[in-house]
Design an enzyme around this catalytic site. Structure first.
Site, PDB file in Angstrom:
ATOM      1  N   GLU A  41      96.176  54.029  30.668  1.00  0.00           N
ATOM      2  CA  GLU A  41      95.859  55.456  30.816  1.00  0.00           C
ATOM      3  C   GLU A  41      96.236  56.183  29.528  1.00  0.00           C
ATOM      4  O   GLU A  41      97.413  56.351  29.218  1.00  0.00           O
ATOM      5  CB  GLU A  41      96.617  56.056  32.002  1.00  0.00           C
ATOM      6  CG  GLU A  41      96.354  57.553  32.176  1.00  0.00           C
ATOM      7  CD  GLU A  41      97.260  58.210  33.207  1.00  0.00           C
ATOM      8  OE1 GLU A  41      97.470  59.443  33.089  1.00  0.00           O
ATOM      9  OE2 GLU A  41      97.749  57.516  34.119  1.00  0.00           O
ATOM     10  N   ARG A  45      96.817  64.319  25.635  1.00  0.00           N
ATOM     11  CA  ARG A  45      97.872  65.222  25.191  1.00  0.00           C
ATOM     12  C   ARG A  45      97.969  65.284  23.674  1.00  0.00           C
ATOM     13  O   ARG A  45      98.837  65.979  23.147  1.00  0.00           O
ATOM     14  CB  ARG A  45      99.228  64.764  25.761  1.00  0.00           C
ATOM     15  CG  ARG A  45      99.277  64.760  27.274  1.00  0.00           C
ATOM     16  CD  ARG A  45     100.653  64.373  27.774  1.00  0.00           C
ATOM     17  NE  ARG A  45     100.632  64.030  29.192  1.00  0.00           N
ATOM     18  CZ  ARG A  45     101.695  63.677  29.886  1.00  0.00           C
ATOM     19  NH1 ARG A  45     102.870  63.597  29.295  1.00  0.00           N
ATOM     20  NH2 ARG A  45     101.591  63.367  31.162  1.00  0.00           N
ATOM     21  N   LYS A 128      97.111  60.154  42.707  1.00  0.00           N
ATOM     22  CA  LYS A 128      98.341  60.042  41.936  1.00  0.00           C
ATOM     23  C   LYS A 128      99.337  61.023  42.545  1.00  0.00           C
ATOM     24  O   LYS A 128      99.039  62.217  42.642  1.00  0.00           O
ATOM     25  CB  LYS A 128      98.060  60.408  40.466  1.00  0.00           C
ATOM     26  CG  LYS A 128      99.317  60.476  39.616  1.00  0.00           C
ATOM     27  CD  LYS A 128      98.989  60.645  38.141  1.00  0.00           C
ATOM     28  CE  LYS A 128      98.861  62.097  37.737  1.00  0.00           C
ATOM     29  NZ  LYS A 128      98.947  62.262  36.266  1.00  0.00           N
TER      30      LYS A 128
END
Length: 204
Positions: A41, A45, A128
């Site tokens: 993943e 960011r 999640k």
């Protein structure tokens, strides 16, 4: 089995990656895959994230997705970069519908019963649980999972190699997200591979 479920079942830990320099992408991905963690993943960011996704997809065996996706524009950019699955920190109707319409495996973040119900309304049942450690931890997830017996989870946020087994021991948890596998800075491939081996050996 739904595509997102098969991705979640590939390995017990999905490394959550914050990569500043695209030059680090290949060594990190190679080391993780060699250590048994194939699902990667890449969080959006950093400015390099989309290029990191493109680079990591060159590594044989890697299943590369985009994390920290928060709106349809980021969703499209991630898919265009070759992301094979999408992870978001939360769930909005707008992003959820866009992901469902795109037909891409999608793991939205949830922290409450309302979040899960919003996902179920969109036809989603894999989530999640985020941020896991500060949203009540495993007792909170157990309480949430009880009425939503059809749902499966990937807790992420504050999980460590030491705490992961307890999470993975709860049946509705298919995997956990972990940022501990890859440290910041120049990648040490041997160290990352060793950490990945430790994570991939965790039992579910």
């Amino acid at each position: 089995m739904k595509p997102i479920e098969s991705i979640m079942r590939t390995a017990p830990v999905i490394p959550v990656l914050v990569i500043e320099d695209v030059a680090h992408a290949l060594p990190v991905a190679r080391a993780l895959v060699a250590g048994g963690l194939r699902v990667l993943e890449v969080t959006l960011r950093t400015p390099a994230a989309l290029d990191v996704i493109r680079a990591m997809k060159q590594v044989d065996g890697a299943i590369v997705g985009a994390g920290t996706v928060t709106n349809p524009d980021e969703l499209k950019a991630s898919i265009d970069a070759g992301a094979e699955f999408i992870v978001s920190p939360g769930l909005t109707d707008t992003l959820g519908r866009a992901a469902v319409d795109a037909g891409i495996p999608y793991l939205p973040g949830v922290a409450s019963a309302g979040d899960i119900m919003r996902g179920l309304d969109l036809g989603l049942a894999h989530f999640k649980f985020f941020p896991a450690a500060t949203s009540g931890g495993l007792p909170a997830l157990k309480a949430l999972a009880a009425p939503f017996y059809q749902c499966r989870f990937c807790p992420t946020g504050g999980i460590t190699l030491a705490s992961a087994p307890e999470w993975l021991g709860f049946d509705p948890v298919l995997c956990v997200g972990g940022s501990w596998v890859v440290g910041k800075g120049e990648p040490d491939e041997a160290a990352i591979e060793m950490a990945a081996r430790g994570a991939s050996a965790l039992s579910r």
